[in-house]
Write a protein that holds these residues in place. Sequence first.
Motif, PDB file in Angstrom:
ATOM      1  N   ALA A  14       0.823  -1.209   0.000  1.00 30.20           N
ATOM      2  CA  ALA A  14       0.000   0.000   0.000  1.00 30.20           C
ATOM      3  C   ALA A  14       0.858   1.260   0.000  1.00 30.20           C
ATOM      4  O   ALA A  14       0.472   2.280  -0.604  1.00 30.20           O
ATOM      5  N   ALA A  15       2.007   1.206   0.647  1.00 24.92           N
ATOM      6  CA  ALA A  15       2.865   2.389   0.754  1.00 24.92           C
ATOM      7  C   ALA A  15       3.566   2.726  -0.554  1.00 24.92           C
ATOM      8  O   ALA A  15       3.877   3.894  -0.818  1.00 24.92           O
ATOM      9  N   ALA A  16       3.834   1.713  -1.393  1.00 26.38           N
ATOM     10  CA  ALA A  16       4.587   1.936  -2.631  1.00 26.38           C
ATOM     11  C   ALA A  16       3.720   2.658  -3.658  1.00 26.38           C
ATOM     12  O   ALA A  16       2.633   2.187  -3.995  1.00 26.38           O
ATOM     13  N   PRO A  17       4.186   3.788  -4.188  1.00 29.22           N
ATOM     14  CA  PRO A  17       3.392   4.535  -5.170  1.00 29.22           C
ATOM     15  C   PRO A  17       3.516   4.011  -6.601  1.00 29.22           C
ATOM     16  O   PRO A  17       3.047   4.660  -7.535  1.00 29.22           O
ATOM     17  N   SER A  18       4.110   2.857  -6.783  1.00 26.86           N
ATOM     18  CA  SER A  18       4.267   2.286  -8.116  1.00 26.86           C
ATOM     19  C   SER A  18       2.923   2.173  -8.827  1.00 26.86           C
ATOM     20  O   SER A  18       1.915   1.781  -8.233  1.00 26.86           O
ATOM     21  N   ASN A  19       2.921   2.499 -10.120  1.00 26.45           N
ATOM     22  CA  ASN A  19       1.718   2.360 -10.935  1.00 26.45           C
ATOM     23  C   ASN A  19       1.570   0.957 -11.503  1.00 26.45           C
ATOM     24  O   ASN A  19       0.583   0.651 -12.170  1.00 26.45           O
ATOM     25  N   SER A  20       2.575   0.127 -11.264  1.00 26.70           N
ATOM     26  CA  SER A  20       2.548  -1.247 -11.773  1.00 26.70           C
ATOM     27  C   SER A  20       2.960  -2.174 -10.639  1.00 26.70           C
ATOM     28  O   SER A  20       4.145  -2.442 -10.439  1.00 26.70           O
ATOM     29  N   LYS A  21       1.990  -2.631  -9.876  1.00 29.99           N
ATOM     30  CA  LYS A  21       2.306  -3.471  -8.729  1.00 29.99           C
ATOM     31  C   LYS A  21       1.258  -4.556  -8.569  1.00 29.99           C
ATOM     32  O   LYS A  21       0.100  -4.387  -8.941  1.00 29.99           O
ATOM     33  N   GLU A  22       1.711  -5.672  -7.990  1.00 35.21           N
ATOM     34  CA  GLU A  22       0.847  -6.844  -7.831  1.00 35.21           C
ATOM     35  C   GLU A  22       1.158  -7.509  -6.499  1.00 35.21           C
ATOM     36  O   GLU A  22       2.327  -7.646  -6.129  1.00 35.21           O
ATOM     37  N   PHE A  23       0.123  -7.913  -5.794  1.00 33.78           N
ATOM     38  CA  PHE A  23       0.280  -8.625  -4.525  1.00 33.78           C
ATOM     39  C   PHE A  23      -0.196 -10.060  -4.722  1.00 33.78           C
ATOM     40  O   PHE A  23      -1.345 -10.296  -5.108  1.00 33.78           O
ATOM     41  N   VAL A  24       0.695 -11.008  -4.498  1.00 29.24           N
ATOM     42  CA  VAL A  24       0.381 -12.420  -4.691  1.00 29.24           C
ATOM     43  C   VAL A  24       0.334 -13.115  -3.331  1.00 29.24           C
ATOM     44  O   VAL A  24       1.340 -13.162  -2.618  1.00 29.24           O
ATOM     45  N   GLU A  25      -0.819 -13.629  -2.969  1.00 32.86           N
ATOM     46  CA  GLU A  25      -0.962 -14.401  -1.741  1.00 32.86           C
ATOM     47  C   GLU A  25      -0.720 -15.882  -2.036  1.00 32.86           C
ATOM     48  O   GLU A  25      -1.151 -16.391  -3.071  1.00 32.86           O
ATOM     49  N   ALA A  26      -0.047 -16.543  -1.091  1.00 29.25           N
ATOM     50  CA  ALA A  26       0.106 -17.997  -1.150  1.00 29.25           C
ATOM     51  C   ALA A  26      -0.807 -18.584  -0.076  1.00 29.25           C
ATOM     52  O   ALA A  26      -0.443 -18.620   1.105  1.00 29.25           O
ATOM     53  N   PRO A  27      -2.001 -19.011  -0.446  1.00 29.69           N
ATOM     54  CA  PRO A  27      -2.978 -19.475   0.550  1.00 29.69           C
ATOM     55  C   PRO A  27      -2.447 -20.642   1.378  1.00 29.69           C
ATOM     56  O   PRO A  27      -1.923 -21.622   0.844  1.00 29.69           O
ATOM     57  N   GLY A  28      -2.562 -20.499   2.704  1.00 26.69           N
ATOM     58  CA  GLY A  28      -2.160 -21.561   3.614  1.00 26.69           C
ATOM     59  C   GLY A  28      -0.669 -21.653   3.861  1.00 26.69           C
ATOM     60  O   GLY A  28      -0.229 -22.451   4.707  1.00 26.69           O
ATOM     61  N   ALA A  29       0.148 -20.864   3.153  1.00 26.18           N
ATOM     62  CA  ALA A  29       1.603 -20.959   3.291  1.00 26.18           C
ATOM     63  C   ALA A  29       2.096 -20.156   4.474  1.00 26.18           C
ATOM     64  O   ALA A  29       1.513 -19.132   4.840  1.00 26.18           O
ATOM     65  N   GLY A  30       3.183 -20.630   5.064  1.00 25.07           N
ATOM     66  CA  GLY A  30       3.836 -19.910   6.141  1.00 25.07           C
ATOM     67  C   GLY A  30       4.923 -19.009   5.589  1.00 25.07           C
ATOM     68  O   GLY A  30       4.763 -18.395   4.530  1.00 25.07           O
ATOM     69  N   HIS A  31       6.068 -18.972   6.302  1.00 25.70           N
ATOM     70  CA  HIS A  31       7.141 -18.069   5.882  1.00 25.70           C
ATOM     71  C   HIS A  31       7.987 -18.651   4.756  1.00 25.70           C
ATOM     72  O   HIS A  31       8.660 -17.912   4.039  1.00 25.70           O
ATOM     73  N   THR A  32       7.955 -19.964   4.592  1.00 19.32           N
ATOM     74  CA  THR A  32       8.754 -20.606   3.554  1.00 19.32           C
ATOM     75  C   THR A  32       7.841 -21.425   2.644  1.00 19.32           C
ATOM     76  O   THR A  32       6.637 -21.540   2.879  1.00 19.32           O
ATOM     77  N   GLY A  33       8.436 -22.001   1.606  1.00 16.64           N
ATOM     78  CA  GLY A  33       7.666 -22.836   0.686  1.00 16.64           C
ATOM     79  C   GLY A  33       6.703 -22.058  -0.174  1.00 16.64           C
ATOM     80  O   GLY A  33       5.614 -22.553  -0.510  1.00 16.64           O
ATOM     81  N   LEU A  34       7.096 -20.846  -0.577  1.00 17.62           N
ATOM     82  CA  LEU A  34       6.181 -19.987  -1.325  1.00 17.62           C
ATOM     83  C   LEU A  34       6.273 -20.165  -2.837  1.00 17.62           C
ATOM     84  O   LEU A  34       5.408 -19.671  -3.567  1.00 17.62           O
ATOM     85  N   TRP A  35       7.304 -20.853  -3.296  1.00 12.89           N
ATOM     86  CA  TRP A  35       7.393 -21.130  -4.736  1.00 12.89           C
ATOM     87  C   TRP A  35       6.625 -22.421  -5.010  1.00 12.89           C
ATOM     88  O   TRP A  35       7.144 -23.520  -4.845  1.00 12.89           O
ATOM     89  N   ARG A  36       5.373 -22.283  -5.435  1.00  9.66           N
ATOM     90  CA  ARG A  36       4.490 -23.416  -5.625  1.00  9.66           C
ATOM     91  C   ARG A  36       3.876 -23.357  -7.009  1.00  9.66           C
ATOM     92  O   ARG A  36       4.062 -22.389  -7.751  1.00  9.66           O
ATOM     93  N   THR A  37       3.120 -24.380  -7.347  1.00  5.96           N
ATOM     94  CA  THR A  37       2.524 -24.439  -8.680  1.00  5.96           C
ATOM     95  C   THR A  37       1.516 -23.312  -8.913  1.00  5.96           C
ATOM     96  O   THR A  37       1.257 -22.941 -10.056  1.00  5.96           O
ATOM     97  N   ASP A  38       0.947 -22.757  -7.822  1.00  9.48           N
ATOM     98  CA  ASP A  38      -0.020 -21.675  -7.992  1.00  9.48           C
ATOM     99  C   ASP A  38       0.630 -20.293  -7.936  1.00  9.48           C
ATOM    100  O   ASP A  38      -0.015 -19.301  -8.291  1.00  9.48           O
ATOM    101  N   THR A  39       1.887 -20.205  -7.505  1.00  9.10           N
ATOM    102  CA  THR A  39       2.558 -18.911  -7.422  1.00  9.10           C
ATOM    103  C   THR A  39       3.691 -18.761  -8.439  1.00  9.10           C
ATOM    104  O   THR A  39       3.928 -17.671  -8.954  1.00  9.10           O
TER     105      THR A  39
END
Length: 253
Positions: A214-239
């Motif tokens: 929210a703080a970044a004023p970039s006009n081209s930004k994307e937020f990707v949630e990894a459902p159910g994931a903790g701090h690691t293991g975020l490179w998955r088939t859905d991400t």
Amino acid sequence: MLIAAAPLLERQMIYPLNDTRVSPADANLPTVTEEVFQHDGEALIVWTAPPAPGKPVIFYLQGNAGNLANRVSRFDLLLQRGYGLVAPAYRGYSGSTGTPQEADIINDTVAIYDSIVRPTMSPVVVYGESIGAAVTLGALEAGITPNAILLEAPYTSIKAMAAHHYPGNGSFTKHLSNQWDSLSRAKTVTLPLLILHGTEDDLIPIEMGRQIFAAAPSNSKEFVEAPGAGHTGLWRTDTWPKLTRFINQFALR
């Protein structure tokens, strides 16, 4: 008593050092080269691999746990895509000399960018993992000029992290020499930005990632949630497809 122990506690909390040096060849990455970058009286380990023609270079800034060899599976995935790689080890990590401190890590990162990354003449995407996200924002503030940044599980500041994990010790954070105020630094980010965060991250709450976004004023930004994931293991088939789609925007046509 707590204040007197601040430097030791800070080191244990922020920089749980793994100084084990493993060569890329021993880590089963034969196409990666290990360089020793001399800067400010220190010898810094940097893993590098050239990109395929037109492909971006990933300037990979690791999290604070483990060493470069712990990221081999990630590096291998990046290399399979034809991306180039520049992955420095912070002071005290993976065989690099010195002691990690916020200002020194940022200065080292800028020097490595200017001396190793920029001369590739390729598009550059900075990938900041956890504390590496803080390093990314600090290096941007200090003047690096990549094409885009990708932040994984960023936190807003060390003060906010301390308040989350150790409520009631706010006065202690004033005595820390490393503040890593990413929320303030994010307010100047105008580059393309992608943030990846696990919804169940109990180390760095996803709300911190949302605040950075929210703080970044970039006009081209994307937020990707990894459902159910903790701090690691975020490179998955859905991400993973979302990450590569973001990176591939900057390939030379």
